[in-house]
Design a protein around this motif. Structure first.
Motif, PDB file in Angstrom:
ATOM      1  N   GLN A 211       0.822  -1.203   0.000  1.00  0.00           N
ATOM      2  CA  GLN A 211       0.000   0.000   0.000  1.00  0.00           C
ATOM      3  C   GLN A 211       0.855   1.252   0.000  1.00  0.00           C
ATOM      4  O   GLN A 211       0.495   2.262  -0.632  1.00  0.00           O
ATOM      5  CB  GLN A 211      -0.938   0.008   1.207  1.00  0.00           C
ATOM      6  CG  GLN A 211      -1.895   1.192   1.242  1.00  0.00           C
ATOM      7  CD  GLN A 211      -2.894   1.171   0.109  1.00  0.00           C
ATOM      8  OE1 GLN A 211      -3.998   0.683   0.235  1.00  0.00           O
ATOM      9  NE2 GLN A 211      -2.519   1.734  -1.044  1.00  0.00           N
ATOM     10  N   SER A 215      -0.346   3.614  -5.317  1.00  0.00           N
ATOM     11  CA  SER A 215      -1.249   4.750  -5.133  1.00  0.00           C
ATOM     12  C   SER A 215      -2.529   4.639  -5.942  1.00  0.00           C
ATOM     13  O   SER A 215      -3.435   5.435  -5.765  1.00  0.00           O
ATOM     14  CB  SER A 215      -0.533   6.055  -5.507  1.00  0.00           C
ATOM     15  OG  SER A 215      -0.071   6.004  -6.844  1.00  0.00           O
ATOM     16  N   ASP A 216      -2.631   3.658  -6.847  1.00  0.00           N
ATOM     17  CA  ASP A 216      -3.830   3.559  -7.686  1.00  0.00           C
ATOM     18  C   ASP A 216      -4.714   2.377  -7.307  1.00  0.00           C
ATOM     19  O   ASP A 216      -5.565   1.961  -8.085  1.00  0.00           O
ATOM     20  CB  ASP A 216      -3.452   3.470  -9.166  1.00  0.00           C
ATOM     21  CG  ASP A 216      -2.555   2.287  -9.473  1.00  0.00           C
ATOM     22  OD1 ASP A 216      -2.088   1.638  -8.524  1.00  0.00           O
ATOM     23  OD2 ASP A 216      -2.318   2.019 -10.661  1.00  0.00           O
ATOM     24  N   ARG A 405      -1.930  13.116  -0.350  1.00  0.00           N
ATOM     25  CA  ARG A 405      -1.030  12.176   0.330  1.00  0.00           C
ATOM     26  C   ARG A 405      -1.543  10.741   0.252  1.00  0.00           C
ATOM     27  O   ARG A 405      -0.770   9.802   0.126  1.00  0.00           O
ATOM     28  CB  ARG A 405      -0.895  12.570   1.806  1.00  0.00           C
ATOM     29  CG  ARG A 405      -0.017  13.774   2.043  1.00  0.00           C
ATOM     30  CD  ARG A 405       0.231  13.950   3.530  1.00  0.00           C
ATOM     31  NE  ARG A 405       1.161  15.028   3.781  1.00  0.00           N
ATOM     32  CZ  ARG A 405       1.651  15.308   4.985  1.00  0.00           C
ATOM     33  NH1 ARG A 405       1.288  14.586   6.024  1.00  0.00           N
ATOM     34  NH2 ARG A 405       2.491  16.304   5.141  1.00  0.00           N
ATOM     35  N   ARG A 406      -2.882  10.610   0.320  1.00  0.00           N
ATOM     36  CA  ARG A 406      -3.461   9.263   0.349  1.00  0.00           C
ATOM     37  C   ARG A 406      -3.394   8.590  -1.010  1.00  0.00           C
ATOM     38  O   ARG A 406      -3.094   7.412  -1.132  1.00  0.00           O
ATOM     39  CB  ARG A 406      -4.928   9.359   0.822  1.00  0.00           C
ATOM     40  CG  ARG A 406      -5.635   8.019   0.899  1.00  0.00           C
ATOM     41  CD  ARG A 406      -5.028   7.152   1.990  1.00  0.00           C
ATOM     42  NE  ARG A 406      -5.733   5.885   2.105  1.00  0.00           N
ATOM     43  CZ  ARG A 406      -5.425   4.805   1.394  1.00  0.00           C
ATOM     44  NH1 ARG A 406      -4.438   4.850   0.527  1.00  0.00           N
ATOM     45  NH2 ARG A 406      -6.093   3.688   1.556  1.00  0.00           N
ATOM     46  N   PHE A 407      -3.674   9.355  -2.062  1.00  0.00           N
ATOM     47  CA  PHE A 407      -3.793   8.731  -3.366  1.00  0.00           C
ATOM     48  C   PHE A 407      -2.891   9.326  -4.443  1.00  0.00           C
ATOM     49  O   PHE A 407      -2.757   8.759  -5.523  1.00  0.00           O
ATOM     50  CB  PHE A 407      -5.242   8.826  -3.859  1.00  0.00           C
ATOM     51  CG  PHE A 407      -6.196   8.119  -2.963  1.00  0.00           C
ATOM     52  CD1 PHE A 407      -6.152   6.744  -2.850  1.00  0.00           C
ATOM     53  CD2 PHE A 407      -7.132   8.811  -2.229  1.00  0.00           C
ATOM     54  CE1 PHE A 407      -7.037   6.074  -2.016  1.00  0.00           C
ATOM     55  CE2 PHE A 407      -8.015   8.150  -1.399  1.00  0.00           C
ATOM     56  CZ  PHE A 407      -7.969   6.782  -1.294  1.00  0.00           C
ATOM     57  N   GLY A 408      -2.309  10.518  -4.191  1.00  0.00           N
ATOM     58  CA  GLY A 408      -1.500  11.136  -5.224  1.00  0.00           C
ATOM     59  C   GLY A 408      -2.330  11.432  -6.456  1.00  0.00           C
ATOM     60  O   GLY A 408      -3.534  11.614  -6.400  1.00  0.00           O
TER      61      GLY A 408
END
Length: 676
Positions: A211, A215-216, A405-408
């Motif tokens: 994880q 990021s996708d 930050r979580r997913f870019g």
């Protein structure tokens, strides 16, 4: 508060497979039972859930839920109540037609079980030759018809080495989430050997590492509270350890989650067999609040090493495993290899908080656009982050930072849209703007006049991202239109109508388009405060006075207004200040101006479509003047439109380009559209 974030409803014991690990009794898997909940009983349960809130995700599972002929009917009923309805399936029966019917009913997504990339291994595990191939067909149908799906992978000693390849497979197929389930040996799974505690820890560490570098795709460990402990030991500041709400520390069973059996019994989770009551005999919320087992889980008095562990609040261990091994609910989790260190108890961040966290009105407004079932989690995560920064006010900038930050830039919803040859389609935008668009949404966009498409496209994508959506669909577009269209609910006196028209006289048509609806709404609110069913002249004047509150301007935004033609400059400025006041903004930025403009375009879409118009030219004003009462016999509107037409014509260059109120790119798009 023990809010219900997630509820699983086992609709049937019938199943077309015979999986080794299933917790359901195999005896009735072919014929089911006579006591399955009826359609009206499930609907009543959904209605009851909604009496408290619609912030609950409902998972319809089984057995195999596709064997229920009323599945779509149940989904549609829950969807209309505002619940997030999802399905858990082995996808063997997931035909192309069934995918379409599930999507039409309002299914938010479907979880598809796949336990190996080796067809023989998967078929053996599922107890049905050919099931692997049919499962992949179901995934392809979901992709084809843009029904969001997750991959559910049950890890065992026999397939644990496939965790990383399965993650790559999930990414490659377009899955939004990969859920990795860790077995609790009950049901037919009692005869299986679970993975060893050491292997358990190793796989959890792999998931955390995956994880961090992926990021996708969202990767989740299910029935594995140790995940939080391992993540904390790896990085105490990781968002994986600080998340609260739906993704909170430890297990959700009996705290924020429960299961309904096919016969209506309520249990803390599928692996804790004790029934706390039946929805056939008692109201669901009475069971939820009154269950002694649920009370134990909400205030656990853990025994053994779990009771001494520094991670007991962040992790707490699995409560079903000691029960399955012959112990009690509060005994130590036998599958945990960690030994307490005697260090101080690790408190969740929300407990550590000593500073009150406030929200700006703009941030609160953005939060309200998040799907209800995720809202609490987002709120707590944002407040945790702000506290870490040593601040006490959540702003839109904080929310944007957290999302990045979580997913870019590779959030699952940012994948490119399937190729299309249609001119002006969403695929032609830059990759950074991309979100999957359903076929209906694409058709909607294609049917708009070309000069409107970019604005509508950007508005829809922005709202979808802010709400955590994985796609743009037709319901979102229709909702945006409805939200941006004034809906009068009170009668208006002639004086109120005249006052409103007078207030609009000094505004450009474009500015009035998004000032008028807000002013109407505020005036009606004033009338309600007086207890009057009719809006008066004084209500309109008071509403207008509220819109004149001073607001600061960012220099770049003010420069944009100053560059506008003189005859619209004042109107644009007043319109922006009015909208800023409505949203509680203290500073108007260039980004706000763009958003106000795009929102006005959404209203323009409805009006243009209502006139039966597909293109925009200078004859459009004549059509509007015939159909819009306030434009009839309005000499000032005629004069203002003439000024706009003259201005645009004077700014056009010989090659068809133009500068000023409409930039060159927009003129080129309009020109191309007119030539079709």
């Amino acid at each position: 508060m023990n809010d219900l974030f997630l509820i699983a409803i086992n609709l049937t014991r019938r199943c077309n497979l015979a999986c080794d690990h299933c917790y359901m009794d195999a005896e009735t898997r072919l014929s089911g039972g006579n006591e399955e909940l009826k359609t009206h009983e499930v609907k009543h349960l959904l209605d009851e859930i909604c009496t408290r809130s619609n912030e609950t995700m409902v998972v319809l599972t089984g057995g195999e839920p596709l064997l229920r002929r009323d599945l779509e009917q149940l989904i549609e009923h829950g969807n209309k109540q505002g619940l997030s309805m999802v399905v858990g399936s082995n996808s063997i029966m997931l035909t192309e037609q069934r995918v379409q019917s599930l999507k039409a009913a309002g299914t938010m997504g479907i979880g598809i079980s796949l336990d190996s990339l080796d067809p023989e291994k998967h078929d053996s595990f599922r107890g049905c030759p050919g099931s692997w191939e049919k499962t992949l067909e179901g995934i392809e149908y979901c992709r084809r018809h843009e029904l969001p799906f997750q991959i559910h992978f049950s890890v065992t000693e026999n397939n644990a080495e496939e965790v990383r390849p399965m993650i790559d497979f999930a990414r490659g197929t377009g899955a939004h989430v990969m859920n990795v389930f860790f077995l609790v040996c009950t049901g037919r799974g009692e005869s299986m050997s679970d993975i060893t505690p050491a292997r358990y820890e190793q796989v959890l560490a792999e998931l955390i590492e995956a994880q961090e570098t992926t990021s996708d795709l969202i990767i989740r460990a299910r029935c594995a509270p140790h995940y939080k402990r391992i993540a904390y030991a790896r990085d105490a500041n990781s968002t994986l350890t600080r998340a609260q709400g739906y993704e909170g520390g430890g297990c959700l069973a009996g705290i924020h989650y429960c299961r309904i059996t096919p016969e209506g019994a309520v249990t803390a989770c599928p692996y804790i067999p004790d029934e706390e009551g039946s929805i056939r005999d008692q109201a669901f919320w009475e069971i939820w609040e009154g269950s002694s087992t649920f009370q134990q889980l909400r205030d656990p008095q853990l025994g053994g090493k779990c009771g001494q562990c520094e991670y007991r609040k962040l992790c707490g261990g699995c409560r079903a495993r000691p029960l399955a091994m012959g112990g009690t609910l509060m005994d130590a989790d036998p599958w945990c290899s960690h030994e307490p260190t005697g260090t101080p108890l690790i408190e969740p961040l929300s407990v550590q908080q000593r500073v009150k966290i406030n929200w700006s009105e703009a941030a609160e407004s953005r939060l309200n656009r998040v799907p209800p079932f995720l809202r609490k989690m987002v709120r707590k995560r944002a407040e945790d982050y702000v506290l870490q920064q040593g601040e006490s006010l959540v702003t839109p900038a904080h929310l944007k930072t957290l999302a990045s930050r979580r997913f870019g830039d590779s959030f699952p919803g940012n994948r490119p849209i399937p190729a299309s040859d249609s001119p002006g389609s969403p695929e032609s935008r830059t990759s950074g703007d991309r979100l999957p668009w359903t076929a209906e949404a694409r058709a909607y966009l294609e049917n708009l006049p070309g000069f409107l498409r970019d604005g509508v496209f950007q508005v829809a994508c922005d709202v979808a991202r802010s709400e955590g959506r994985l796609e743009v669909n037709i319901k979102l577009l229709q909702r945006l239109e409805e939200e941006d269209t004034a809906q009068r609910t009170l009668t208006w006196s002639p004086g109120a109508e005249q006052t409103l028209d007078h207030l609009m006289e000094d505004r450009s048509p474009a500015a009035a388009m998004f000032v008028r609806p807000g002013l109407e709404t505020t005036a009606e609110a004033e009338a309600r405060l007086r207890g009057s069913p009719q809006v008066s002249e004084q209500d309109v004047e008071k509403a207008s006075g509220q819109g004149n509150t001073l607001v600061q301007w960012d220099p770049a935004a003010l420069a944009r207004v100053e560059s506008a033609p003189d005859f619209v400059k004042a109107g644009i400025k007043k319109a922006a200040e009015f909208n800023a006041h409505r949203e509680g903004l203290e500073l108007i930025t260039s980004e706000h101006l763009t958003r106000f403009r795009n929102r006005a375009m959404m209203r323009a879409v409805r009006r243009i479509r209502g006139f039966g118009m597909k293109e925009l030219n200078f004859d459009a004003f004549d059509i509007a003047r015939e159909r819009v009462p306030r434009l009839k016999e309005n000499a000032q509107a005629v004069t203002r439109f003439s000024e706009i037409r003259q201005y645009v014509s004077s700014r056009q260059s010989p090659d068809g380009g133009g500068l000023g109120i409409i930039d060159r790119e927009m003129l080129d798009k309009m020109k191309a559209e007119l030539k079709k």
